[in-house]
Write an enzyme that holds these catalytic residues in place. Sequence first.
Site, PDB file in Angstrom:
ATOM      1  CE  LYS A   1      -4.447   0.932   0.292  1.00  0.00           C
ATOM      2  NZ  LYS A   1      -5.604   0.078  -0.059  1.00  0.00           N
TER       3      LYS A   1
ATOM      4  CG  ASP B   1      -7.301   3.274  -0.676  1.00  0.00           C
ATOM      5  OD1 ASP B   1      -7.767   2.129  -0.606  1.00  0.00           O
ATOM      6  OD2 ASP B   1      -7.346   4.062   0.295  1.00  0.00           O
TER       7      ASP B   1
HETATM    8  P1  NDP Z   1     -12.939   7.867  -2.521  1.00  0.00           P
HETATM    9  O1  NDP Z   1     -11.856   8.863  -2.353  1.00  0.00           O
HETATM   10  O2  NDP Z   1     -13.530   7.641  -3.871  1.00  0.00           O
HETATM   11  O3  NDP Z   1     -14.142   8.188  -1.525  1.00  0.00           O
HETATM   12  C1  NDP Z   1     -13.941   8.280  -0.157  1.00  0.00           C
HETATM   13  C2  NDP Z   1     -15.239   8.650   0.512  1.00  0.00           C
HETATM   14  O4  NDP Z   1     -15.088   8.516   1.919  1.00  0.00           O
HETATM   15  C3  NDP Z   1     -15.651  10.099   0.274  1.00  0.00           C
HETATM   16  O5  NDP Z   1     -17.044  10.196   0.337  1.00  0.00           O
HETATM   17  C4  NDP Z   1     -14.997  10.802   1.455  1.00  0.00           C
HETATM   18  O6  NDP Z   1     -15.606  12.038   1.813  1.00  0.00           O
HETATM   19  C5  NDP Z   1     -15.212   9.791   2.554  1.00  0.00           C
HETATM   20  N1  NDP Z   1     -14.148   9.917   3.564  1.00  0.00           N
HETATM   21  C6  NDP Z   1     -12.822   9.789   3.366  1.00  0.00           C
HETATM   22  N2  NDP Z   1     -12.147  10.006   4.516  1.00  0.00           N
HETATM   23  C7  NDP Z   1     -13.085  10.285   5.434  1.00  0.00           C
HETATM   24  C8  NDP Z   1     -13.032  10.603   6.812  1.00  0.00           C
HETATM   25  N3  NDP Z   1     -11.856  10.690   7.455  1.00  0.00           N
HETATM   26  N4  NDP Z   1     -14.206  10.823   7.455  1.00  0.00           N
HETATM   27  C9  NDP Z   1     -15.399  10.750   6.792  1.00  0.00           C
HETATM   28  N5  NDP Z   1     -15.511  10.472   5.499  1.00  0.00           N
HETATM   29  C10 NDP Z   1     -14.373  10.239   4.827  1.00  0.00           C
HETATM   30  O7  NDP Z   1     -12.345   6.494  -1.938  1.00  0.00           O
HETATM   31  P2  NDP Z   1     -12.821   4.989  -2.207  1.00  0.00           P
HETATM   32  O8  NDP Z   1     -14.291   4.935  -2.401  1.00  0.00           O
HETATM   33  O9  NDP Z   1     -11.923   4.417  -3.230  1.00  0.00           O
HETATM   34  O10 NDP Z   1     -12.417   4.305  -0.827  1.00  0.00           O
HETATM   35  C11 NDP Z   1     -13.308   4.223   0.280  1.00  0.00           C
HETATM   36  C12 NDP Z   1     -12.862   3.115   1.210  1.00  0.00           C
HETATM   37  O11 NDP Z   1     -12.850   1.870   0.500  1.00  0.00           O
HETATM   38  C13 NDP Z   1     -11.436   3.254   1.783  1.00  0.00           C
HETATM   39  O12 NDP Z   1     -11.408   2.691   3.072  1.00  0.00           O
HETATM   40  C14 NDP Z   1     -10.592   2.386   0.840  1.00  0.00           C
HETATM   41  O13 NDP Z   1      -9.417   1.926   1.462  1.00  0.00           O
HETATM   42  C15 NDP Z   1     -11.575   1.247   0.600  1.00  0.00           C
HETATM   43  N6  NDP Z   1     -11.343   0.442  -0.585  1.00  0.00           N
HETATM   44  C16 NDP Z   1     -11.248   0.998  -1.829  1.00  0.00           C
HETATM   45  C17 NDP Z   1     -11.070   0.204  -2.942  1.00  0.00           C
HETATM   46  C18 NDP Z   1     -11.052   0.757  -4.317  1.00  0.00           C
HETATM   47  O14 NDP Z   1     -11.019  -0.053  -5.266  1.00  0.00           O
HETATM   48  N7  NDP Z   1     -11.121   2.053  -4.528  1.00  0.00           N
HETATM   49  C19 NDP Z   1     -10.905  -1.252  -2.816  1.00  0.00           C
HETATM   50  C20 NDP Z   1     -11.106  -1.751  -1.481  1.00  0.00           C
HETATM   51  C21 NDP Z   1     -11.282  -0.910  -0.419  1.00  0.00           C
HETATM   52  P3  NDP Z   1     -14.992  13.448   1.278  1.00  0.00           P
HETATM   53  O15 NDP Z   1     -15.422  13.531  -0.154  1.00  0.00           O
HETATM   54  O16 NDP Z   1     -15.583  14.470   2.168  1.00  0.00           O
HETATM   55  O17 NDP Z   1     -13.497  13.323   1.435  1.00  0.00           O
HETATM   56  O1  2IT Z   2      -7.924  -1.646  -0.595  1.00  0.00           O
HETATM   57  C1  2IT Z   2      -7.903  -2.120  -1.752  1.00  0.00           C
HETATM   58  O2  2IT Z   2      -8.095  -3.322  -1.964  1.00  0.00           O
HETATM   59  C2  2IT Z   2      -7.696  -1.196  -2.869  1.00  0.00           C
HETATM   60  N1  2IT Z   2      -7.589   0.000  -2.643  1.00  0.00           N
HETATM   61  C3  2IT Z   2      -7.570  -1.722  -4.259  1.00  0.00           C
HETATM   62  C4  2IT Z   2      -6.213  -2.287  -4.505  1.00  0.00           C
HETATM   63  C5  2IT Z   2      -5.917  -2.690  -5.925  1.00  0.00           C
HETATM   64  O3  2IT Z   2      -4.728  -2.986  -6.152  1.00  0.00           O
HETATM   65  O4  2IT Z   2      -6.799  -2.721  -6.780  1.00  0.00           O
END
Ligand code: NDP
Ligand code: 2IT
Length: 449
Positions: free
Chosen positions: A130, A170
């Site tokens: 990561k 992420d």
């Molecule tokens: P994005 O940046 O697309 O969206 C993040 C969302 O979470 C936004 O709505 C943001 O609000 C909110 N957020 C972020 N930090 C905080 C905080 N400290 N308090 C409250 N709200 C918060 O990220 P993703 O959708 O990609 O990721 C979301 C979660 O999913 C993370 O935990 C990530 O690790 C996990 N994840 C992502 C994957 C992926 O493929 N993208 C795969 C697996 C897991 P705001 O707009 O106000 O910042």
């Molecule tokens: O937390 C996760 O699994 C991710 N942010 C996606 C990782 C990836 O390599 O697609």
Amino acid sequence: MAISANEYLDNFMTGLKRRNPGETEFHQACYEVASTLVPYIVTKPKYIEAQVLERLTEPDRVVIFRVSWEDDKQNIRHNRGYRVQCSNAIGPYKGGIRFHPSVTLSVLKFLAFEQTFKNSLTGLPMGGGKGGADFNPKGKSDHEVMRFCQSFMTELHRYIGDDVDVPAGDIGVGGREIGYMFGQYKRLTTRFTGVLTGKGLEYGGSKIRTEATGYGVVYFAQNMMKQAGTDMAGKKVLVSGSGNVATYAVEKATQLGGKVLTMSDSSGYIYDKDGINAEKLAFIQDLKEVRRGRIEEYAKQFKGAEFHEGRPWNVPCDVALPCATQNEINGAEAKALLKNGMKVISEGANMPSDQDAINAYIDAKVLYGPSKAANAGGVSVSGMEMSQNSARLSWSEEELQKLLLSVMKGIHERCVEYGTEGKYVNYMKGANIAGFVKVADAMLAFGVA
Ligand code: NDP
Ligand code: 2IT
């Protein structure tokens, strides 16, 4: 005499905390895994003698670097960049990049550790890593984000490669950022390879990668519900977040007949008693991805919808899908969810529930899909993107949809195999043990390394 599980766990956590002072998120993630894994490994001397858990909690390496860039007013700015390479025992390091002001070494070590187990659970040949930076993309122009991404990659490119370490998105890193970083990698190395996943479809990206994490979270919930003799139809669903994962979790939950009542961002949540349908979700997507606005606007746009500060966990529901960030549900919030009728929780975010919240779910014996199992759909399709890039092919959407469904089903089966306790399936225990065994056995094959 053989050491007891409690004694082993105490010694392990004492050593871990001493070696990693102040890294609270890393301690938390390691404790969550160790507390279910240790009772299993104390019965398997080969893992204890080879110190597998101790080795796995010490990343293979960590790279920390300065990222200097110039903002639109020509001020010189700098942030701290990282890549944590936890384990490449079963494949190249693989895991996302996060840009958020809360990024620290502790956060990235917890994420890389979790990723190692998650990637193992998928059944695909991917190790765990990561990376990220404490850069805040909010309020930055496209040009500023581009200069930051280019500078970040100028340093990172030395440590990654299509057979070495393959980053993805992420929090704060989506298609725009991946494009800037891939372009810079290509410029620096003259190589067009699958060094990043989540790429645009024009330049080697995979179909359904964008949707895969959110869809997978709902598929995992659906698998758990099927096992328990129920389904998503007619269920009241709470979602937190409004980014990549949340958006496609809402889409899939709605397609399967659920009614999604909430979404959120870091300023608060919206509650829509009529449900967030496809048209309303399109508004959110435009608001967050294109206009980069605040979720409160939803309540101004749609009659009957409300905006509230804080988190959505006091709204009564059947199913909760936390899709924002770590530690967004504490023990009191978990108890409120349970009191109000929640029966299923499938985690889209990484480690969204703190240890008290997890204990409350398990005590109440609800269906609890921990993040390393429930959100593995994204990295699974990333793995498929790597395969397509290596083969210089691109698979059809239909084929990929089928693969995603079957990977999520396989993860569910592995959790059931290792997590069944009488009539209850402890998916957390199942995910931790199943994820561990493959990596641990590979490590044993390599001897002392
Ligand atoms: P994005 O940046 O697309 O969206 C993040 C969302 O979470 C936004 O709505 C943001 O609000 C909110 N957020 C972020 N930090 C905080 C905080 N400290 N308090 C409250 N709200 C918060 O990220 P993703 O959708 O990609 O990721 C979301 C979660 O999913 C993370 O935990 C990530 O690790 C996990 N994840 C992502 C994957 C992926 O493929 N993208 C795969 C697996 C897991 P705001 O707009 O106000 O910042
Ligand atoms: O937390 C996760 O699994 C991710 N942010 C996606 C990782 C990836 O390599 O697609």
